[in-house]
Structures are given as structure tokens and as C-alpha cells.
Design an enzyme around this catalytic site. Structure first.
Site, mmCIF file in Angstrom:
data_model
loop_
_atom_site.group_PDB
_atom_site.id
_atom_site.type_symbol
_atom_site.label_atom_id
_atom_site.label_comp_id
_atom_site.label_asym_id
_atom_site.label_seq_id
_atom_site.Cartn_x
_atom_site.Cartn_y
_atom_site.Cartn_z
ATOM 1 C CB SER A 146 3.396 -8.954 -13.511
ATOM 2 O OG SER A 146 4.507 -8.197 -13.337
ATOM 3 C CG HIS A 149 -0.116 -6.038 -11.035
ATOM 4 N ND1 HIS A 149 -0.796 -6.367 -12.177
ATOM 5 C CD2 HIS A 149 1.194 -5.944 -11.395
ATOM 6 C CE1 HIS A 149 0.061 -6.476 -13.185
ATOM 7 N NE2 HIS A 149 1.267 -6.224 -12.727
ATOM 8 C CD GLU A 195 -4.707 -6.423 -12.649
ATOM 9 O OE1 GLU A 195 -5.469 -6.757 -13.551
ATOM 10 O OE2 GLU A 195 -3.567 -6.934 -12.515
ATOM 11 C CG ASN A 204 -0.290 -8.924 -17.282
ATOM 12 O OD1 ASN A 204 -0.287 -8.037 -18.136
ATOM 13 N ND2 ASN A 204 0.545 -8.934 -16.261
HETATM 14 P P1 NAD Z 1 13.851 -4.252 -11.597
HETATM 15 O O1 NAD Z 1 14.818 -5.311 -11.963
HETATM 16 O O2 NAD Z 1 13.874 -2.975 -12.353
HETATM 17 O O3 NAD Z 1 14.013 -3.897 -10.059
HETATM 18 C C1 NAD Z 1 14.161 -4.858 -9.055
HETATM 19 C C2 NAD Z 1 14.955 -4.223 -7.917
HETATM 20 O O4 NAD Z 1 14.946 -5.126 -6.828
HETATM 21 C C3 NAD Z 1 16.418 -3.955 -8.266
HETATM 22 O O5 NAD Z 1 16.711 -2.610 -7.955
HETATM 23 C C4 NAD Z 1 17.200 -4.907 -7.370
HETATM 24 O O6 NAD Z 1 18.417 -4.350 -6.898
HETATM 25 C C5 NAD Z 1 16.230 -5.073 -6.223
HETATM 26 N N1 NAD Z 1 16.427 -6.306 -5.456
HETATM 27 C C6 NAD Z 1 17.084 -7.449 -5.788
HETATM 28 N N2 NAD Z 1 17.004 -8.340 -4.777
HETATM 29 C C7 NAD Z 1 16.264 -7.740 -3.792
HETATM 30 C C8 NAD Z 1 15.843 -8.146 -2.519
HETATM 31 N N3 NAD Z 1 16.139 -9.344 -2.035
HETATM 32 N N4 NAD Z 1 15.132 -7.273 -1.788
HETATM 33 C C9 NAD Z 1 14.788 -6.058 -2.267
HETATM 34 N N5 NAD Z 1 15.173 -5.612 -3.479
HETATM 35 C C10 NAD Z 1 15.898 -6.463 -4.229
HETATM 36 O O7 NAD Z 1 12.395 -4.934 -11.681
HETATM 37 P P2 NAD Z 1 10.974 -4.215 -11.905
HETATM 38 O O8 NAD Z 1 10.695 -4.142 -13.348
HETATM 39 O O9 NAD Z 1 10.912 -2.995 -11.058
HETATM 40 O O10 NAD Z 1 9.991 -5.328 -11.316
HETATM 41 C C11 NAD Z 1 9.794 -5.487 -9.939
HETATM 42 C C12 NAD Z 1 8.514 -6.264 -9.712
HETATM 43 O O11 NAD Z 1 7.417 -5.567 -10.274
HETATM 44 C C13 NAD Z 1 8.497 -7.651 -10.330
HETATM 45 O O12 NAD Z 1 7.810 -8.525 -9.491
HETATM 46 C C14 NAD Z 1 7.733 -7.428 -11.624
HETATM 47 O O13 NAD Z 1 7.069 -8.600 -12.071
HETATM 48 C C15 NAD Z 1 6.722 -6.408 -11.190
HETATM 49 N N6 NAD Z 1 6.150 -5.578 -12.262
HETATM 50 C C16 NAD Z 1 6.965 -5.091 -13.240
HETATM 51 C C17 NAD Z 1 6.407 -4.285 -14.240
HETATM 52 C C18 NAD Z 1 7.278 -3.703 -15.310
HETATM 53 O O14 NAD Z 1 6.740 -3.291 -16.361
HETATM 54 N N7 NAD Z 1 8.582 -3.613 -15.131
HETATM 55 C C19 NAD Z 1 5.041 -3.974 -14.210
HETATM 56 C C20 NAD Z 1 4.245 -4.466 -13.163
HETATM 57 C C21 NAD Z 1 4.824 -5.265 -12.191
#
Ligand code: NAD
Length: 530
Positions: free
Chosen positions: A117, A138, A150, A188
Site C-alpha cells: 500500500s 493494490h 490499483e 491513499n
Molecule cells: P498480514 O500481517 O495479515 O499478513 C502477512 C502474511 O505474510 C502473514 O501471514 C505472514 O506469515 C506472511 N509472511 C511473513 N513473511 C513472509 C515471507 N517472507 N513470504 C511470504 N509471506 C510472509 O498483512 P496484510 O494486512 O495481509 O498485508 C499484506 C500486504 O498487503 C502489505 O504489503 C500491506 O501493506 C498490503 N495491504 C494491506 C491492506 C490491509 O488493509 N490490511 C490493504 C491493502 C494492502
């Protein structure tokens, strides 16, 4: 396209990271029949993700697609995937390391996308041998529900790679928008002032949390006000996004975080997730509940309306409500109940008010639209300042809640009369302080300005930005077409007023917005809405 996506079964989709977003993206793809290979470093997370996905597939009567989901904790297994979407934690080093490995494991023409993000797509792509096949994809949370994606190009993303990902997004039922790699992408970034200006208004004591949320919802038609929305997102998450934008732009003042944000975090009042943010969430306390809007009741008598263009439809509205509308004092034997000035600063509003103040008996309240001028400027020049109040003329007609501004010398009696008058029109009166741009005009003008800067800096075109804001954060209208329907010149007047009052770079108007106003016609790429 790099390869055709004819049917869902024609490609194998890989997802790296099975947390909130990874499993949500997997669900969205499975619902449309795509086979998904889901990878995570933690086996337990994979198991939970699979159960969670099954639960939602069953709810949609699509559990037969669950057998198209495969799980793995070996990154090498992703070598069979044509497109890999990375949804690992938001950490640049971790993502760069993952992309170096994915670049070796998945031979071209496979495409590598990141769901980051806030990180630079360019910085992630640049560590690979094949940056032309790397881009951002995204999704918004929850990915299976929210329609926007996006698609983020960095300078060396190949057009065919972008087109393939646009097609993939469409095939999984999403609306893709293409944006260049700039901090915050579209949503954002353009949404920043919604939070930032709400903090400023609160921090200056101009309006309360509840008043700002009420005006955003009932005045502007936003699905949620800024404070209740921050409680939902998480005050810490919102702060991190703000800080990241601020740092990535070397201190752009529009993105400067506010002391109240940090204070909330220090208090561990982070929003719904901690049971308290700006509102409380426990037991019977359910957060923000907007106040009831008064029932419309017929009025009677005469209202004087001075010339001025800021509140189109005001006369018709008053007439519908039973009032007789006059355009000059002294035309009838009776005295009007109110005198209303819907003129802007550039329409000689001040001279007109001074003139009528001398003509009208001092007990008749005067209401002045005060989006582009402070009430103190007017008050200072009147013989009878105790009868003066301000109002938001810009949003008046449609709004169910209206900002009213107290002048420092205003009589209690005037407050009661204006409150009753506005309530009779079926609108909730919200009395705020004498602050530049009031609440909604300030929020919407600053959203427009941010969108104009995004156009100026080539992030995306105006229609794309408007679409992204409607779909990504459910705005009632795209900020640019909204500004066109409110009058671009009025939006610019509000920005210039903010700048004149604060002398802060934060409030400088985007030069392209000024050009659109000078060209005296709405930019033809924007269709006015509403
Ligand atoms: P999260 O913490 O819920 O999930 C991340 C996952 O990645 C975990 O299950 C973890 O075990 C795993 N992980 C850790 N190290 C890893 C590796 N080396 N390889 C593969 N997996 C690994 O996080 P999230 O909220 O799902 O966010 C993930 C991405 O999406 C981030 O970049 C975040 O900025 C983006 N994002 C999040 C949101 C939101 O609202 N949560 C919205 C849009 C984008």
C-alpha cells in the site's frame, strides 16, 4: 498482453503471504474459478487461511472451487505460476528479498505483482533482473468485497505486463485503474486531507469530533465521517500511512501528521480494535450514531435574499417551504424574518452587507455565507454585529446538516432564531467556530486540490482519479467532478482563503486547478455530477 487470460483455468495464480490480504485475494480469485497456489512461511497460517476461504466459498455456494486451492510453505513451488501476487508484511527489505527469489524461481514471461500500500514499486522492482515484469496490484480490504484494484506502473513496467494484469483484475470481477508509482498511488493519497483537515479543525477547536462526522455524513453524503472512519481503519494504521507519505515526499506540508494522532496512539486508543478510539466500542457503546435530522415544517413570512451565486437553489427551497422571497429591502410594508447573503468575497459581499445592515431594523438577523471569508471580517464593519451569523452556502441546498457560524458578538436570541429557521427547513443546525473554509467546504476543497495535484504530477487522469475515489473509499462523488458541480472558482476561492488565513504552503492551490478556473469553462474531461 503477455499471455491471454482466456478462461480462469488457463492460468495458475500464485499468492505469497496468506494473511488478511493474501487470503482475501485468493478468495476473490477462487470465487471466479481461478486456481490458486497460496504460499506462506507459517504452516498454521496456511491452514487457517484455507478454513477461512472455505467458509466464505460455502456462504456463496461456491465450495466446489475450494479444490482449486493449493497450499505450500515452499516458495520454489511457485515456479508453475504465470502471475504471482505478493501480500507479505509491509517491509521493504523483506519484499525485496522475496522478489529476488521469485525472480529466480518464476521464469519470464511470468508476472510478479506486489500488493504493497505504501512502498515504492520501483524500489521493489529494481532488485530483480527483470524489472519490466514487476508492478503493483493494490487491492482494498476486504479484497473479495471491494471492487477497486490499483494497477501501479513503475518507470520500466512493460505495457503488455500492465495490460495482462488489468485483464486479470477484470476477470476476477474487479475494476482496475492504472496509476503511476507515486506515494500513496491514488486512493491513499487523495484521501489524505479528509483525515488531515479533520484533525486541524478539531485541534483548533473549530468543531467537535461529532460535529465533523455529522457534517461529513449528513452534509456531504460521505458513508462515514473522518473520525469514525479512522476508528475503523485503526488510528495507528492511518498515522503510519500519513507519516509514510510525509517522509516519501520530503515533508510535503499537506501530508504532515497531527499531534492528536500521535497522542491517541500514546494512549493506546487505536479505534475499534482496542474498544476505544475517537468513540467507545464496548457493551452498549457502539461508536458514532449521527443525530436525528429535524422534520421539515412549513414556514411563513418574508425572507430577503441578496444577490450572490454561492447558494444556487436557495430561493426555490425557501419558497417550497412556504416563505415569500424578496430581493431588496423596503419592498413591502412588513419586515422580513431574515436577510441572507449568498454572495462570495469577489461578488462584493461585504459592501452589500454593510449597506443592508444600515437599512434593516437591528432585530432582523443577517446570515452570511462564510466559506470564503471569515465572519470576523464582516462583523468588524457592521453597525449591528450582534445580529450576524455565518452559514455554509456551498452545501446548503442538498445538505441534511448545515454548518452555522457564531460571530463573536452574536446575540443568544439570534442563535435561537437561526436554529429554529434552519430546523424548519428539515436541516440539522451545527454551530461551529469562525474558521477558514468551515468544515465541508474545507474538506472537499482540499480533496479536490489533492486530486488536481495528482493530475498535475501525472499520477493518473482525472476520470481515473474520480472513479478510484468512488470505488476505493466510497466517496459520494469523485472530487474533481464534485468540484465542477460546486463551481471550480468557488473551490479555488476557498483554497485561496485558507492560504490567506494560514500562510501555509499546505493550502497552496494546484496551478492546474487555477488554470481550469481561468479558462472559464469546466475542463471537458470532467462531467459535472449531481
Ligand atoms: P498480514 O500481517 O495479515 O499478513 C502477512 C502474511 O505474510 C502473514 O501471514 C505472514 O506469515 C506472511 N509472511 C511473513 N513473511 C513472509 C515471507 N517472507 N513470504 C511470504 N509471506 C510472509 O498483512 P496484510 O494486512 O495481509 O498485508 C499484506 C500486504 O498487503 C502489505 O504489503 C500491506 O501493506 C498490503 N495491504 C494491506 C491492506 C490491509 O488493509 N490490511 C490493504 C491493502 C494492502
Amino acid at each position: 498482453m503477455v499471455f491471454p487470460i482466456t478462461t480462469p483455468l488457463s492460468i495458475q495464480l500464485g499468492i505469497a503471504g496468506a494473511g488478511t490480504m493474501g487470503r482475501g485475494i485468493a478468495l476473490a480469485a477462487l470465487l471466479e474459478g481461478f486456481p490458486v497456489l497460496l504460499y506462506d512461511v507459517q504452516a498454521e497460517i496456511l491452514k487457517q487461511a484455507s478454513e477461512n476461504i472455505l467458509f466464505y466459498l460455502q456462504r456463496k455456494n461456491k465450495d466446489q472451487f475450494h479444490n482449486r486451492l493449493q497450499l505450500t510453505s515452499r516458495l520454489d513451488d511457485l515456479h508453475t505460476c504465470q502471475i504471482v501476487i505478493e501480500a507479505a508484511p509491509e517491509n521493504l527489505e523483506l519484499k525485496q528479498d522475496l522478489f529476488i527469489r521469485l525472480d529466480q524461481i518464476c521464469p519470464p514471461p511470468a508476472i510478479l505483482a506486489t500488493n504493497t500500500s505504501s512502498l515504492s514499486i520501483t524500489a521493489i522492482a529494481s532488485v530483480t533482473e527483470n524489472p519490466q515484469r514487476v508492478l503493483g496490484m493494490h487491492f482494498f480490504n476486504p479484497p473479495a468485497v471491494l471492487p477497486l484494484v490499483e494497477v501501479v506502473n513503475h518507470p520500466s513496467t512493460e505495457a503488455a505486463v500492465m495490460q495482462t494484469v488489468v485483464e486479470l483484475a477484470r476477470k476476477i470481477g474487479k475494476t482496475p485503474v492504472v496509476v503511476q508509482d507515486q506515494p500513496g498511488f491514488i486512493v491513499n493519497r487523495v484521501a489524505r486531507p479528509f483525515y488531515g483537515e479533520a484533525y486541524r479543525l478539531l485541534g483548533e477547536g473549530a468543531a467537535t469530533i461529532e460535529q465533523i462526522d455529522t457534517l461529513a455524513r449528513l452534509g456531504g453524503g460521505f458513508r462515514m465521517g473522518p473520525f469514525e472512519l479512522m476508528d475503523l481503519i485503526g488510528i495507528d494504521i492511518n498515522y503510519t500511512a500519513m507519516l509514510s507519505m510525509y517522509e516519501q515526499t520530503w515533508g510535503e506540508p499537506r501530508y504532515r501528521p497531527h499531534r492528536l494522532q500521535r497522542q491517541k496512539i500514546e494512549q493506546n486508543q487505536l479505534g475499534r480494535k482496542t474498544g476505544q478510539g475517537f468513540y467507545r466500542y464496548s457493551g452498549s457503546e457502539k461508536g458514532f450514531i449521527p443525530p436525528a435530522v429535524p422534520r421539515r415544517r412549513q414556514g411563513e413570512g418574508e425572507i430577503l435574499i441578496a444577490p450572490g451565486s454561492w447558494s444556487p437553489g436557495l430561493s426555490a427551497l425557501l419558497q417550497e417551504n412556504g416563505y415569500r422571497v424578496l430581493d431588496q429591502p423596503g419592498k413591502t410594508a412588513t419586515q422580513p424574518g431574515f436577510a441572507i447573503f449568498p454572495a462570495g468575497k469577489s461578488e462584493n459581499m461585504l459592501d452589500l452587507v454593510i449597506e443592508w445592515d444600515r437599512l434593516l431594523p437591528p432585530e432582523i438577523p443577517i446570515l452570511v455565507q462564510s466559506c470564503d471569508t471569515n465572519l470576523s471580517t464582516v462583523e468588524n464593519r457592521l453597525d449591528h454585529p450582534q445580529r450576524l451569523a455565518g452559514f455554509d452556502g456551498l452545501f446548503f441546498k442538498q445538505a441534511q446538516a448545515v454548518s452555522l457560524v457564531r460571530s463573536s458578538l452574536m446575540d443568544k436570541q439570534v442563535e435561537a432564531q437561526v436554529t429554529q429557521f434552519i430546523s424548519r427547513l428539515g436541516k440539522l443546525p451545527v454551530w461551529i467556530g469562525d474558521t477558514p473554509g468551515l468544515v465541508l467546504p474545507r474538506l472537499v476543497s482540499m480533496l479536490t486540490n489533492e486530486a488536481a495535484f495528482a493530475v498535475l504530477e501525472g499520477a493518473a487522469d482525472p476520470e481515473t482519479i474520480d472513479l478510484a475515489m468512488r470505488l476505493g473509499v466510497n466517496y459520494p462523488q469523485g472530487p474533481l467532478s464534485w468540484a465542477v458541480s460546486l463551481g471550480l472558482e468557488r473551490v479555488l476561492a476557498i483554497l485561496d482563503h485558507l492560504f490567506a488565513e494560514y500562510h501555509e504552503e499546505r493550502y497552496r492551490a494546484a496551478p492546474n486547478l487555477r488554470n481550469w478556473v481561468r479558462s472559464r469553462k469546466p475542463p471537458d474531461f470532467i462531467t459535472p455530477s449531481g
